[in-house]
Scaffold this motif. Structure first.
Motif, PDB file in Angstrom:
ATOM      1  N   ARG A  63       0.849  -1.189   0.000  1.00  0.00           N
ATOM      2  CA  ARG A  63       0.000   0.000   0.000  1.00  0.00           C
ATOM      3  C   ARG A  63       0.883   1.237   0.000  1.00  0.00           C
ATOM      4  O   ARG A  63       1.894   1.291   0.711  1.00  0.00           O
ATOM      5  CB  ARG A  63      -0.920   0.006   1.224  1.00  0.00           C
ATOM      6  CG  ARG A  63      -1.868  -1.179   1.289  1.00  0.00           C
ATOM      7  CD  ARG A  63      -2.651  -1.183   2.584  1.00  0.00           C
ATOM      8  NE  ARG A  63      -3.383  -2.448   2.775  1.00  0.00           N
ATOM      9  CZ  ARG A  63      -3.918  -2.829   3.913  1.00  0.00           C
ATOM     10  NH1 ARG A  63      -3.837  -2.041   4.982  1.00  0.00           N
ATOM     11  NH2 ARG A  63      -4.542  -3.986   4.008  1.00  0.00           N
ATOM     12  N   ASN A  89       2.038  -2.332   4.686  1.00  0.00           N
ATOM     13  CA  ASN A  89       1.548  -3.691   4.416  1.00  0.00           C
ATOM     14  C   ASN A  89       2.582  -4.503   3.639  1.00  0.00           C
ATOM     15  O   ASN A  89       2.241  -5.270   2.737  1.00  0.00           O
ATOM     16  CB  ASN A  89       0.228  -3.644   3.635  1.00  0.00           C
ATOM     17  CG  ASN A  89      -0.565  -4.925   3.775  1.00  0.00           C
ATOM     18  OD1 ASN A  89      -0.834  -5.389   4.877  1.00  0.00           O
ATOM     19  ND2 ASN A  89      -0.947  -5.507   2.650  1.00  0.00           N
ATOM     20  N   THR A 103      -4.495   6.695  -0.024  1.00  0.00           N
ATOM     21  CA  THR A 103      -3.672   5.491  -0.023  1.00  0.00           C
ATOM     22  C   THR A 103      -4.106   4.597  -1.176  1.00  0.00           C
ATOM     23  O   THR A 103      -5.302   4.365  -1.375  1.00  0.00           O
ATOM     24  CB  THR A 103      -3.806   4.732   1.310  1.00  0.00           C
ATOM     25  OG1 THR A 103      -3.339   5.561   2.378  1.00  0.00           O
ATOM     26  CG2 THR A 103      -2.996   3.441   1.284  1.00  0.00           C
ATOM     27  N   LYS A 150      -3.644   0.878  -3.268  1.00  0.00           N
ATOM     28  CA  LYS A 150      -3.289  -0.518  -3.046  1.00  0.00           C
ATOM     29  C   LYS A 150      -2.795  -1.152  -4.336  1.00  0.00           C
ATOM     30  O   LYS A 150      -3.339  -0.904  -5.417  1.00  0.00           O
ATOM     31  CB  LYS A 150      -4.496  -1.300  -2.513  1.00  0.00           C
ATOM     32  CG  LYS A 150      -5.037  -0.784  -1.185  1.00  0.00           C
ATOM     33  CD  LYS A 150      -6.251  -1.587  -0.742  1.00  0.00           C
ATOM     34  CE  LYS A 150      -6.814  -1.065   0.571  1.00  0.00           C
ATOM     35  NZ  LYS A 150      -8.023  -1.841   1.004  1.00  0.00           N
TER      36      LYS A 150
END
Length: 261
Positions: free
Chosen positions: A168, A184, A253, A255
């Motif tokens: 992320r 992550n 954010t 991913k």
């Protein structure tokens, strides 16, 4: 017959070459390290509210998937932020305060425990170099020992970080300066180098800002962004293509669908 044998030999050579390339590009799995001795304390209360934020820059640890199983590392272990995201198994060792039925607990490095030079390293200055020390969240500490102990001897080792989903990338900065926090992270959990690529640019190497953040002084507005990331421990490199769309914005954010193992 000789022509057939030459053709067959060439095919075998080509197959061997292709298999060698595949084996080199196959992502290795990070393995646990050896157990080592250290000590552990805790900070904050049972809510772990004081662990939010932290030197690694992960912000809200609950929202970003780290929860309360976290620890601040002494500067010896923190390694100027390159240990951010690393995972450790910790077990209480040879203390009457240890919970006898608990083998270990696993924590993620999310913060720095700074030195306290006003106190002796063996009497309050627990995080003073060259000590290896873990200042755990109180909920994490309470999994291995009674909190009234204050400090306990431990054994610890690095272990693979098991993460759901891909890397992320949390964006900060402005139109001329992109600051990215990487979260992550699986495998070894740590990051050494990072590059960013826009749809209209080549790969731009980012510099380490602090903790788990990397920065690029470039104008990347209006471009979809991809990232190339190298692990600090394993030196493996993966590419997360087209993580952020062309209308990306700071404060968000993004991913990816790839991670270290």
């Amino acid at each position: 017959m000789a022509s057939f044998l030459r053709s067959w030999s060439f095919s075998l050579l080509l197959l061997s070459w292709m298999l060698a390339i595949i084996s080199k590009t196959t992502m290795a799995v990070y393995r646990p390290s050896q157990w080592q001795l250290a000590h552990a304390t805790f900070y904050g209360d049972e809510t772990a509210a004081e662990t939010m934020g932290g030197a690694c820059g992960y912000g809200n640890l609950f929202l970003n998937g780290y929860g309360t199983d976290t620890a601040a590392l002494s500067s010896t272990l923190f390694n100027n932020g390159y240990a951010c995201g690393a995972c450790f198994q910790i077990k209480c060792y040879q203390s009457s305060w240890c919970f006898k039925n608990v083998q270990f607990t696993t924590v993620t490095a999310t913060n720095l425990c700074p030195p306290n030079w006003s106190q002796d390293s063996n009497a309050g200055g627990w995080c003073n170099p060259p000590r290896a020390h873990f200042d755990m969240s109180k909920p994490a500490f309470m999994k291995i020992a009674q909190w009234k102990a204050g400090i306990v001897p431990i054994m610890y080792r690095r272990v693979p970080c098991i993460r759901a989903g891909g890397l992320r990338f949390s964006f900060q900065g402005n139109g001329y300066w992109l600051l990215v926090y990487v979260m992550n992270v699986g495998g070894a959990g740590d990051i050494q180098n990072m590059w960013v690529k826009g749809t209209s640019s080549g790969w731009i190497q980012m510099s380490h800002n602090w903790g788990a953040s990397y920065q690029a002084f470039a104008t990347l507005n209006g471009q979809a962004l991809s990232f190339k990331v190298t692990s600090y421990t394993t030196k493996q490199t993966i590419i997360a293509w087209n993580v952020a769309p062309s209308n990306w914005n700071v404060g968000l954010t993004y991913k990816s669908n790839i991670n270290f193992q």
